[in-house]
Design an enzyme around this catalytic site. Sequence first.
Site, short mmCIF file in Angstrom:
data_model
loop_
_atom_site.label_atom_id
_atom_site.label_comp_id
_atom_site.label_asym_id
_atom_site.label_seq_id
_atom_site.Cartn_x
_atom_site.Cartn_y
_atom_site.Cartn_z
N TYR A 55 -6.84 -14.36 -13.56
CA TYR A 55 -5.51 -13.99 -14.03
C TYR A 55 -4.48 -13.95 -12.90
CZ TYR A 55 -7.44 -12.45 -18.57
OH TYR A 55 -8.06 -12.38 -19.80
N LEU A 209 -2.69 -9.20 -32.31
CA LEU A 209 -1.37 -9.55 -32.87
C LEU A 209 -1.28 -11.05 -33.12
CD1 LEU A 209 1.03 -7.24 -30.82
CD2 LEU A 209 -0.06 -6.82 -33.03
N GLY A 211 -1.19 -13.79 -31.29
CA GLY A 211 -0.20 -14.55 -30.56
C GLY A 211 1.23 -14.32 -31.02
N GLY A 212 1.52 -13.13 -31.56
CA GLY A 212 2.86 -12.81 -32.04
C GLY A 212 3.04 -12.95 -33.53
N GLY A 216 5.70 -9.48 -36.18
CA GLY A 216 7.00 -9.64 -36.82
C GLY A 216 7.90 -10.63 -36.13
#
Length: 351
Positions: A55, A209, A211-212, A216
Site C-alpha cells: 500500500y 460499500l 466501491g461507492g 449513495g
Amino acid sequence: MEYRPLGRSGIKVSKLCLGAQNFGQGGVTDRAESERLLGLSLDSGLNIIDTADIYGESEVIIGNYLKASGRRDDVVLATKFGVKGLSKDPNAKGGSRRWVTRCVERSLRRLKTDYIDLFQFYRFDKYTDIEETLGILSDLVRSGKVLAVGLSTFPPELIVEAHWASEKHSFVRFRSEQSPYSIFARGVEGHLLPTCQRYGMGVLTWGSLNGGWLSGSYRAGQPFPADSRASRMGIDLEDAGVKRKLEVVEQLADLAKSADLTFTQLALGFVTEHPAVSSAIIGPRNVDQLQSSLAAADVRLTEDILNRIDEIVEPGTYVDPAPGSSMSSNRGDSGFTAEPFRNPDQRRRPR
C-alpha cells in the site's frame, strides 16, 4: 463502540476497522489527512487498523503516527503480505519462507514496532505448499514478532486445508479471513462465512460499500460524479448490469429513508449483522467519509429491514456481474460457489 472477538484468537476488535489503503496516495489522501483520519478513528473507539506491504507509504505513515502519539499499545495492528508489488524480482511474492521472512522484517521496520498483531496472507499462492507458509508463520509467532496470523480472500476449501495442515503438524492456526462482503456481493454467505465460524476464525469484511455503490454516490438518472471511482473506470451508464445495479440502489435508498438511516448506515449495518463478521473495514479518503462511516457504529438493523434486504437481493447471490467486467467492483471470491440460506438464524447476529 462495540468490540467483538476476532474468532477464537483471544483478541477483541472494534465493529469497524480503519482500512489504510488510501494513505499516502497522491491526489487521494495525503500524509496530513491520513494522520487526521488515524487520530479521529482512534478517538472514536476504533482499535484495529488494516494495511499491507504493497500500500505504498501506508505502513510508514501509520508507524510514524503511532510512535509519535504513543498509541501503539492501544491498536490491533494488521498488515498483509504475499501480493507482488512493483519489484521485478520473480520471488517477490507468495508464501515461501524466503519471502515471508523478508516481508515481516520490512513491515516491522516501516511500522516502527516490535510486533505485528495480525499478519495476513494476502491471496492464495498455488506454487507454495501451505505447510511451508504455516511453518515460517509459526516461527514468527514463537519469536514474538507476530501475535496472530490470518488470511485474505481465500476460498473455503483452502481454509479447511490450512486448518488440517495446522492440526497435523502442530502449526499455528489462521485466526481470521478478509473477505469481500456487501449487500451487492453476498456469495460468501453460502460457504465461506459458515466455514470461518466452524473453524473459529473472525471475518474482516472489505468492499462493504461496494466501491461507492452503497454509499449513495451513484443514483439512477444522474451522471457519475467526476471524481468517483465509476468515472475513473469509465463505467458505461447504458450497460445492462449498471442499470440493474442502479435499480437496486433506488430500492435500497427507499428502504434506508423509511428506516431513518443513511445509505452507509444501511450498508455497514447489514454486513456487521452477520454473526461471522468481527469487523467491517472502512476505507475513508477524507474526514467527511470517515464521519459518515462512524455514524454506523451503533446501528442495529431490525429483522424487518434485514428481511426486506433479502427480498431485494437474494441471500448468497451477487448483483455484481461476472468477474472481470467493466463494472465488477469487489467479488474477490476466487470462483467459489454460493448457496442461498434457508434458515435466517444462520445469518443474524444474536440480539
